[in-house]
Enzyme design. Structure first.
Site, short mmCIF file in Angstrom:
data_model
loop_
_atom_site.label_atom_id
_atom_site.label_comp_id
_atom_site.label_asym_id
_atom_site.label_seq_id
_atom_site.Cartn_x
_atom_site.Cartn_y
_atom_site.Cartn_z
N LEU A 9 0.74 -1.32 0.02
CA LEU A 9 0.02 0.03 0.12
C LEU A 9 0.96 1.21 0.01
O LEU A 9 0.51 2.15 -0.57
CB LEU A 9 -0.87 0.00 1.11
CG LEU A 9 -1.80 -1.20 1.30
CD1 LEU A 9 -2.66 -1.28 2.84
CD2 LEU A 9 -2.95 -1.07 0.04
N GLY A 12 7.35 3.76 3.72
CA GLY A 12 7.87 5.02 4.40
C GLY A 12 9.41 4.68 5.25
O GLY A 12 9.91 3.93 4.93
N PHE A 14 10.39 4.07 8.14
CA PHE A 14 10.36 2.94 9.06
C PHE A 14 9.84 1.74 8.47
O PHE A 14 9.99 0.48 9.49
CB PHE A 14 9.67 3.32 10.45
CG PHE A 14 10.25 4.42 11.06
CD1 PHE A 14 11.74 4.23 11.53
CD2 PHE A 14 9.84 5.47 11.48
CE1 PHE A 14 12.53 5.07 12.31
CE2 PHE A 14 10.54 6.40 12.42
CZ PHE A 14 11.76 6.36 12.66
N GLY A 15 9.36 1.61 7.29
CA GLY A 15 9.00 0.43 6.95
C GLY A 15 7.66 0.36 5.82
O GLY A 15 7.39 1.50 5.37
N ASP A 130 4.04 14.24 13.98
CA ASP A 130 4.08 13.96 12.55
C ASP A 130 2.92 14.14 12.00
O ASP A 130 2.50 13.32 11.07
CB ASP A 130 4.76 12.47 12.41
CG ASP A 130 5.39 12.58 11.02
OD1 ASP A 130 5.88 13.39 10.46
OD2 ASP A 130 5.76 11.37 10.56
#
Length: 315
Positions: A9, A12, A14-15, A130
């Protein structure tokens, strides 16, 4: 669960996030954390923060996986994806707005409700750090849900100030006090600033960096402030009737209040929610924030999802 990671999907810093399905047929979004970048802090932040929440405008965490170095978070699946793809168009003047002004306005109100809950509705105050379109997910009915709590900080409800050893957030949405501490203390007002930048981006549809727009290369928040100050027409192509104009003006005024340079001049989310839902004529005109349009950057702090907005430079 994810059919061997076949349906990605998004991805980013971090994963990556994959579409999955539980044994009962329920669709989910599985966020698999990057082994190289995640030291466990973002995983723990997300689990601890979001497990304390229950709100229609906060994404629901179904569970998590923690096995050796394998770490994953299982969230409710949001069919319409992130807000980012609906407000970032290469040539907005050449196509119809994907979201009408009523929907955009309701999304802004929903995000404000979620942030008010994080700041005031939980036993422990949660500061997100964020807030940006990429982290606002939309369900079937375009109800917004704030996601990605990897950078969140917790603090007692009676306290609003937090101490941080390093800046965190995304370039373009980071409040000035986060990276320049002599402006003020880092607090829930830092989320307010990010919210304001995002609302202005929703109004401007990236026109703030679009040199081909009707206001040239001038920084959008600065340009729109001048229009309001002089009581001129907004000059936004997609405002087609009086209702659109009222919603757009309300979002602009609220956004400009949010991005005041000094944190104490920014209203709390509860007041901003009242402003969004109240009468436009009753809104007080905001003071002029410090504006600057520095060279375009794509660097981020702690996260890896570039923004089109640039933070205000502080003298």
């Amino acid at each position: 669960m994810t059919n061997k990671y076949r349906d990605k999907l998004s991805e980013g810093g971090f994963g990556a996030v994959y579409k999955g399905k539980l044994s009962d047929g329920c669709l989910v979004a599985v966020k698999v954390l990057n082994k190289a970048k995640d030291n466990g802090e973002s995983f723990l932040n997300e689990v601890v923060s979001i497990s304390r929440t229950s709100h229609v405008n906060i994404v629901t965490l179904f569970g998590f996986c923690f096995e050796g170095r394998k770490r994953a978070l299982i969230y409710e699946f949001m069919p319409n994806g992130s807000l980012e793809k609906f407000i970032r168009q290469e040539n907005p003047s050449d196509s119809n707005r994907q979201l009408n002004w009523e929907t955009l306005y309701q999304i802004a109100v929903g995000i404000a409700r979620g942030l008010e809950y994080l700041h005031q509705g939980c036993n422990t105050r949660i500061l997100h750090f964020d807030i940006k379109p990429h982290n606002i997910l939309l369900d079937d009915d375009f109800c917004p849900k704030t996601s990605d709590f990897g950078l969140a900080k917790l603090c007692p409800r009676k306290e609003s100030m937090v101490s941080m050893a390093d800046a965190r957030g995304t370039i373009g949405y980071i409040a000035p006090e986060v990276f320049c501490r002599n402006i003020g203390r880092v607090s829930h007002k830092s989320d307010v600033y990010s919210f304001g930048m995002m609302v202005l981006e929703m109004v401007g549809e990236r026109e703030n960096v679009n040199a081909e727009s009707n206001h040239g290369s001038e920084y959008f928040p600065q340009w729109i402030y001048k229009r309001l100050e002089l009581d001129e027409e907004l000059g936004i192509w997609s405002v087609r009737n009086e209702d659109d104009k009222q919603r757009a003006r309300k979002m602009i005024v609220v956004g400009l209040w949010c991005i005041q340079t000094t944190p104490s001049n920014r209203p709390p989310m509860s007041k901003l929610l009242e402003m969004l839902q109240g009468n436009l004529d009753s809104l007080e005109f905001p003071p002029k924030p410090f504006f600057s349009s520095p060279p375009r950057l794509s660097t981020e702090v702690d996260v890896d999802s570039p923004s089109s907005l640039i933070p205000y430079q502080i003298p």
